[in-house]
Design a protein around this motif. Sequence first.
Motif, PDB file in Angstrom:
ATOM      1  N   GLN A 215       0.795  -1.117   0.038  1.00 13.23           N
ATOM      2  CA  GLN A 215      -0.088   0.008   0.092  1.00 13.23           C
ATOM      3  C   GLN A 215       0.786   1.384   0.044  1.00 13.23           C
ATOM      4  OE1 GLN A 215      -2.618   0.313   3.233  1.00 13.23           O
ATOM      5  NE2 GLN A 215      -3.849   2.034   2.315  1.00 13.23           N
ATOM      6  N   VAL A 216       0.595   2.275  -0.712  1.00 10.26           N
ATOM      7  CA  VAL A 216       1.105   3.636  -0.652  1.00 10.26           C
ATOM      8  C   VAL A 216      -0.053   4.590  -0.243  1.00 10.26           C
ATOM      9  CG1 VAL A 216       2.625   5.197  -1.798  1.00 10.26           C
ATOM     10  CG2 VAL A 216       2.444   3.029  -2.504  1.00 10.26           C
ATOM     11  N   GLY A 217       0.387   5.501   0.949  1.00  9.54           N
ATOM     12  CA  GLY A 217      -0.770   6.280   1.195  1.00  9.54           C
ATOM     13  C   GLY A 217      -0.297   7.124   2.089  1.00  9.54           C
ATOM     14  N   SER A 218      -1.062   8.382   2.651  1.00 10.14           N
ATOM     15  CA  SER A 218      -0.631   9.085   3.795  1.00 10.14           C
ATOM     16  C   SER A 218      -0.579   8.404   4.798  1.00 10.14           C
ATOM     17  CB  SER A 218      -1.807  10.431   3.740  1.00 10.14           C
ATOM     18  OG  SER A 218      -2.953   9.746   4.040  1.00 10.14           O
ATOM     19  N   PRO A 219       0.051   8.713   5.939  1.00  5.64           N
ATOM     20  CA  PRO A 219      -0.016   7.827   7.071  1.00  5.64           C
ATOM     21  C   PRO A 219      -1.367   7.677   7.899  1.00  5.64           C
ATOM     22  CG  PRO A 219       1.721   9.690   7.309  1.00  5.64           C
ATOM     23  CD  PRO A 219       0.999   9.820   6.050  1.00  5.64           C
ATOM     24  N   LEU A 220      -2.218   8.642   7.725  1.00  7.00           N
ATOM     25  CA  LEU A 220      -3.696   8.445   8.061  1.00  7.00           C
ATOM     26  C   LEU A 220      -4.460   7.437   7.562  1.00  7.00           C
ATOM     27  CD1 LEU A 220      -4.895  11.912   9.427  1.00  7.00           C
ATOM     28  CD2 LEU A 220      -4.346   9.797  10.700  1.00  7.00           C
ATOM     29  N   ARG A 225      -7.199   3.184   6.999  1.00  8.21           N
ATOM     30  CA  ARG A 225      -7.862   2.435   5.786  1.00  8.21           C
ATOM     31  C   ARG A 225      -6.799   1.410   5.186  1.00  8.21           C
ATOM     32  NH1 ARG A 225     -10.314   7.069   5.913  1.00  8.21           N
ATOM     33  NH2 ARG A 225      -8.772   8.226   4.680  1.00  8.21           N
ATOM     34  N   PRO A 226      -6.218   0.536   5.989  1.00 11.07           N
ATOM     35  CA  PRO A 226      -5.298  -0.413   5.490  1.00 11.07           C
ATOM     36  C   PRO A 226      -5.765  -1.221   4.258  1.00 11.07           C
ATOM     37  CG  PRO A 226      -5.913  -1.228   7.594  1.00 11.07           C
ATOM     38  CD  PRO A 226      -6.438   0.327   7.355  1.00 11.07           C
ATOM     39  N   ALA A 227      -4.947  -1.405   3.272  1.00  6.61           N
ATOM     40  CA  ALA A 227      -5.268  -2.161   2.240  1.00  6.61           C
ATOM     41  C   ALA A 227      -5.550  -3.618   2.351  1.00  6.61           C
ATOM     42  CB  ALA A 227      -4.480  -2.049   1.038  1.00  6.61           C
ATOM     43  N   ASN A 228      -4.889  -4.126   3.310  1.00  9.31           N
ATOM     44  CA  ASN A 228      -5.069  -5.681   3.526  1.00  9.31           C
ATOM     45  C   ASN A 228      -4.562  -5.891   5.166  1.00  9.31           C
ATOM     46  OD1 ASN A 228      -2.144  -5.800   3.670  1.00  9.31           O
ATOM     47  ND2 ASN A 228      -2.234  -5.882   1.465  1.00  9.31           N
ATOM     48  N   ARG A 229      -4.742  -7.023   5.594  1.00  3.32           N
ATOM     49  CA  ARG A 229      -4.822  -7.312   6.700  1.00  3.32           C
ATOM     50  C   ARG A 229      -3.207  -7.145   7.447  1.00  3.32           C
ATOM     51  NH1 ARG A 229      -7.665 -12.428  10.201  1.00  3.32           N
ATOM     52  NH2 ARG A 229      -6.522 -11.991  12.178  1.00  3.32           N
ATOM     53  N   VAL A 274     -13.122  -7.597   9.692  1.00  7.24           N
ATOM     54  CA  VAL A 274     -13.345  -6.398  10.130  1.00  7.24           C
ATOM     55  C   VAL A 274     -12.111  -5.883  11.239  1.00  7.24           C
ATOM     56  CG1 VAL A 274     -14.971  -5.069  11.726  1.00  7.24           C
ATOM     57  CG2 VAL A 274     -15.810  -6.774   9.852  1.00  7.24           C
ATOM     58  N   MET A 275     -11.684  -4.628  11.102  1.00  3.26           N
ATOM     59  CA  MET A 275     -10.441  -4.159  11.753  1.00  3.26           C
ATOM     60  C   MET A 275     -11.130  -3.275  12.761  1.00  3.26           C
ATOM     61  SD  MET A 275      -6.928  -2.360  11.023  1.00  3.26           S
ATOM     62  CE  MET A 275      -7.712  -0.857  10.976  1.00  3.26           C
ATOM     63  N   ASP A 347     -16.026   3.525  13.326  1.00  2.00           N
ATOM     64  CA  ASP A 347     -14.416   3.111  14.006  1.00  2.00           C
ATOM     65  C   ASP A 347     -14.066   1.884  13.307  1.00  2.00           C
ATOM     66  OD1 ASP A 347     -14.358   5.532  14.929  1.00  2.00           O
ATOM     67  OD2 ASP A 347     -14.904   4.964  17.225  1.00  2.00           O
ATOM     68  N   ALA A 348     -14.699   1.074  12.664  1.00  2.00           N
ATOM     69  CA  ALA A 348     -14.190  -0.082  12.175  1.00  2.00           C
ATOM     70  C   ALA A 348     -13.840   0.051  10.617  1.00  2.00           C
ATOM     71  CB  ALA A 348     -15.334  -1.198  12.307  1.00  2.00           C
ATOM     72  N   HIS A 349     -12.986  -0.739  10.253  1.00  2.48           N
ATOM     73  CA  HIS A 349     -12.438  -0.613   8.883  1.00  2.48           C
ATOM     74  C   HIS A 349     -12.753  -2.317   8.104  1.00  2.48           C
ATOM     75  CE1 HIS A 349     -10.335   0.418   5.211  1.00  2.48           C
ATOM     76  NE2 HIS A 349      -9.608  -0.660   5.619  1.00  2.48           N
ATOM     77  N   VAL A 350     -13.595  -2.315   6.965  1.00  5.82           N
ATOM     78  CA  VAL A 350     -13.892  -3.593   6.634  1.00  5.82           C
ATOM     79  C   VAL A 350     -13.030  -3.926   5.411  1.00  5.82           C
ATOM     80  CG1 VAL A 350     -15.651  -5.091   5.793  1.00  5.82           C
ATOM     81  CG2 VAL A 350     -16.157  -3.140   7.448  1.00  5.82           C
ATOM     82  N   LEU A 351     -12.292  -4.937   5.401  1.00  3.25           N
ATOM     83  CA  LEU A 351     -11.708  -5.627   4.185  1.00  3.25           C
ATOM     84  C   LEU A 351     -12.116  -6.895   3.479  1.00  3.25           C
ATOM     85  CD1 LEU A 351      -8.187  -5.356   5.816  1.00  3.25           C
ATOM     86  CD2 LEU A 351      -8.821  -4.100   4.088  1.00  3.25           C
ATOM     87  N   ALA A 352     -12.486  -6.701   2.304  1.00  4.24           N
ATOM     88  CA  ALA A 352     -12.929  -8.025   1.499  1.00  4.24           C
ATOM     89  C   ALA A 352     -11.777  -9.105   1.791  1.00  4.24           C
ATOM     90  CB  ALA A 352     -13.191  -7.858   0.137  1.00  4.24           C
TER      91      ALA A 352
END
Lengths: 354, 283
Positions: A215-220, A225-229, A274-275, A347-352
């Motif tokens: 993943q490439v992105g801003s720190p936040l 919103r991490p791209a994966n686990r 779900v993270m 507050d949760a982040h969901v990853l497929a």
Amino acid sequence: MAYLRLRQLVKSYDGKSNAVDRVSIDVERGEFITLLGPSGSGKTTTLLMIAGFETPTSGGIELDGRNLVARKPYERNVGMVFQNYALFPHMTATNNVLFPLKMRGFPKHEIGARAEQMLGLVGLRRFADRYPRELSGGQQQRVALARGLVFNPDVLLLDEPLGALDKNLREQMQVELKRIHREVGITMIYVTHDQTEAMTMSDRIAVFCNGKLEQVGSPLDVYNRPANRFVGEFVGDSNFFAGRADPARPGWIQLSGLGPVRIAGDLPAGEVDVMIRPERLRLQRPDEGDGMDNLIDLIVDDTINYGDSVLVIGKTRGLPLRARLSSKDGAALGPGAALPLAWAPADAHVLARR
Amino acid sequence: MPAFRGAGLISRDSLTAWLLVAPAVVCVVVLFIVPIGYVLLLSVTDPTVSLDHYRRFFTVPLYANVMVNTFRTSLIVTLACLALGYPLAYVMARRDDALAVILLAAVGLSFWTGFVVRTYAWLIILGNKGPVAATYAFAGWGSPPQLLFTSFSSTLGMTHVLLPYMVLALYGVMRKIDPSYMRAAESLGARPFGAFRLVFLPLSLAGVVNGCVLVFTMCLGFYVTPILLGTPKDMMISQLISQQIEDLLAWGFASAIAVVLLACTLVLLGIYNRFAGLDRLWG
């Protein structure tokens, strides 16, 4: 077009496995970008290819539209700060800083002033005539920084430069490095395995794992919103729960073993992870919230008191769960205590699931 | 209050230390200090109490020539060892592959093979029936030039015998030069030769000084190789000593020469110690 472009960069040492596997990053001029990952993830190899000490097996490196791959390290205008500083032990701080100016043929009458100015920028003018062995670790690091910056490189590469310093000095140098980056405006590529360092210093973070760019992105972005686990677990502390999104009930996810929870935003269909970050969990109070919060019970196994906060490690219905509470809420929690916790749907982040 | 340890004249700790060094001290005194003292004594008492031996050594041109020849040969051998040893040590220190291991093994093997054996090897190589003569015969060039029993063969032999000392002294220092210095130099704009000249070479100078002092001092007193391979015309100082004792039974004069040789070596080591510290001689 981006200033520095890594395009499908591959490095293989044995012809079978790839130490760096199809990495593409676009770096903007003046950006501070961090390559973050565990050891052996390919971040340092990527850095060495930009410096010219490793040749890519395939792929391209372009700086300002020019191809860098065929050029020797000394033909690239790329500075580097090494993990162990690599200051020349037989030269004073000034002579170390003068070295690149002499090598790169800067006019004789201006190199003295340049070196002095750069030593001033890193706050070492008083130590100009000292040899590296007469300087502390932090001071040596500053000389290395001055030496890497003084010839005005197109890009400055930093390979875990703060790794050898103790915690306080490291934090001080992080602030210092950001200040210097602002003042000189040179593009910097920073390699570290320390996610806190990456979070606090970078404009953007590139997360590496097993040679691949995750993943490439801003720190936040990367944190929330991490791209994966892998990214979610490597950057910061996290709780992951397996679940299933039911198209018939939008806005809800069925967590296996825990039951249905409310989640805000668009949800992928099917199996999901779900993270929930530990610090997003808070002690449930009867008079708080808008009634939409999800509730979860934590049975305490252990607590780690950080002074400013307490990490509570335990289980919820047999599944591991960690919560970071204020030191007030977390004080005096013993093993076996049951804590009613709450978290908001946003507050949760969901990853497929892949 | 804790007991004050080591309050006695000889505490238990220092007694242990003394017992540990005692055998070595006894050996050095009996086998080294006493004989040297005896040599020193002989040089001014045999056959009469005087400094005549020293006066003779420094005033008779023949002996001065031996002295000059000894120093000149030592210098040539040292420079030859440096010229041959530096690139070898450089490759050994800078590479981590099979070649480095093979070179290290070769140098080590040669280091552990006695120098008498290696000297005799030259007798065969340069001799009448050796490979050099055979090559000349095979190519039809007639008889080879006189190689054996010349100052050439003696210098060659000494260089061969002493080369491992030079290589190992250089290698020890070069190995400690962090490879990241060279990378840093290149990333700062230095071409490979510039990086070598401005960074590696200065950092390896300690090894150069070590190796040169080691080889030069060993060469000054070298005996077997020049005796076997050299010519009496280019006599080294130790040959002179041996000749005085064996042929002329001139113990007093031989002792005086030995004292001069010892003094030269001590002066050299003293200069080295002044600038570099003797404890660093072995890397």
